[in-house]
Design a protein around this motif. Sequence first.
Motif, PDB file in Angstrom:
ATOM      1  N   SER A 163       0.795  -1.215   0.000  1.00 46.16           N
ATOM      2  CA  SER A 163       0.000   0.000   0.000  1.00 46.16           C
ATOM      3  C   SER A 163       0.836   1.278   0.000  1.00 46.16           C
ATOM      4  O   SER A 163       0.350   2.322  -0.403  1.00 46.16           O
ATOM      5  CB  SER A 163      -0.946   0.021   1.214  1.00 46.16           C
ATOM      6  OG  SER A 163      -1.844  -1.050   1.156  1.00 46.16           O
ATOM      7  N   TYR A 166      -1.383   4.113  -1.541  1.00 49.80           N
ATOM      8  CA  TYR A 166      -2.473   3.563  -2.355  1.00 49.80           C
ATOM      9  C   TYR A 166      -3.807   3.604  -1.611  1.00 49.80           C
ATOM     10  O   TYR A 166      -4.857   3.817  -2.212  1.00 49.80           O
ATOM     11  CB  TYR A 166      -2.134   2.127  -2.757  1.00 49.80           C
ATOM     12  CG  TYR A 166      -3.265   1.389  -3.427  1.00 49.80           C
ATOM     13  CD1 TYR A 166      -3.709   1.750  -4.698  1.00 49.80           C
ATOM     14  CD2 TYR A 166      -3.893   0.329  -2.787  1.00 49.80           C
ATOM     15  CE1 TYR A 166      -4.756   1.074  -5.305  1.00 49.80           C
ATOM     16  CE2 TYR A 166      -4.938  -0.359  -3.395  1.00 49.80           C
ATOM     17  CZ  TYR A 166      -5.362   0.021  -4.653  1.00 49.80           C
ATOM     18  OH  TYR A 166      -6.394  -0.653  -5.252  1.00 49.80           O
ATOM     19  N   THR A 167      -3.771   3.420  -0.298  1.00 51.98           N
ATOM     20  CA  THR A 167      -4.998   3.386   0.490  1.00 51.98           C
ATOM     21  C   THR A 167      -5.721   4.729   0.461  1.00 51.98           C
ATOM     22  O   THR A 167      -6.939   4.799   0.259  1.00 51.98           O
ATOM     23  CB  THR A 167      -4.703   2.986   1.957  1.00 51.98           C
ATOM     24  OG1 THR A 167      -4.013   1.741   1.972  1.00 51.98           O
ATOM     25  CG2 THR A 167      -5.996   2.851   2.744  1.00 51.98           C
ATOM     26  N   ARG A 204      -0.185   1.903  -8.693  1.00 55.27           N
ATOM     27  CA  ARG A 204       0.181   0.787  -7.817  1.00 55.27           C
ATOM     28  C   ARG A 204       0.748  -0.383  -8.620  1.00 55.27           C
ATOM     29  O   ARG A 204       1.761  -0.977  -8.240  1.00 55.27           O
ATOM     30  CB  ARG A 204      -1.035   0.318  -7.017  1.00 55.27           C
ATOM     31  CG  ARG A 204      -0.754  -0.879  -6.104  1.00 55.27           C
ATOM     32  CD  ARG A 204      -1.990  -1.196  -5.276  1.00 55.27           C
ATOM     33  NE  ARG A 204      -1.783  -2.373  -4.440  1.00 55.27           N
ATOM     34  CZ  ARG A 204      -2.023  -3.615  -4.827  1.00 55.27           C
ATOM     35  NH1 ARG A 204      -2.490  -3.850  -6.054  1.00 55.27           N
ATOM     36  NH2 ARG A 204      -1.825  -4.628  -4.009  1.00 55.27           N
TER      37      ARG A 204
END
Length: 229
Positions: free
Chosen positions: A132, A143-144, A166
């Motif tokens: 993440s 990414y979260t 990602r």
Amino acid sequence: MKILLVEDDPNLGMLLQDYLQLKGKFDVVLCKDGEEGLKAFTKSNYDLLILDVMMPKKDGFTLGKEIRKMNPKVPIIFATAKAMIEDKTQAFNLGGDDYITKPFRIEELLLRINALLKRVNENGKETGETLSHFKVGKYEFDYTTQIIKDGEQLQKLSTKEAELLRLLCLKQNEVLTREEALLSIWHDDNYFNGRSMDVFLSKIRKYLKDDPKVEIINVHGKGYKLLVN
């Protein structure tokens, strides 16, 4: 937890599906060949995969290799009648986490599944952070939250921009094929989705343009590569 079971023997497939749902309390999606299995994988999230090796249309090793390109972490168990050491070696070289030889006791398969999921869950926090949060040159990509951070400056990404970046980060300095990206994010590699992806790539390049050490290049006839020097 959700399991994708790809097995071309309808009787064995239904037997495994019923047993794992009843005894293991899993949600089991059953597919009869490799092509159907790949489509199912791109349309949903799974905690574990069980792939028969000898299948029509697309064999289990080929399917596992394609899935590994899209998701390097999802646990995979290969099931096959082959017992040769070369086959077992190939299974693990393709990113398989376990290998079970037919005929096998269903109870043994359930034990292997539970052991593998336990191991994954114990490492879950570390794995989640690894997948993440990324360092891309001078940028930090979460990414979260879908944010690229450059010091105090923040750039919010759209969902598809974040998914695409990602995938590029997961294959940093390696080729991300157009097919991989389109199937993973859009679930269809048609022309119009390809054009849409090109637009998102252009935006991502702009977000990263202030670091000369970071570059997303086109690899002719293949796809893209995120280069970080």
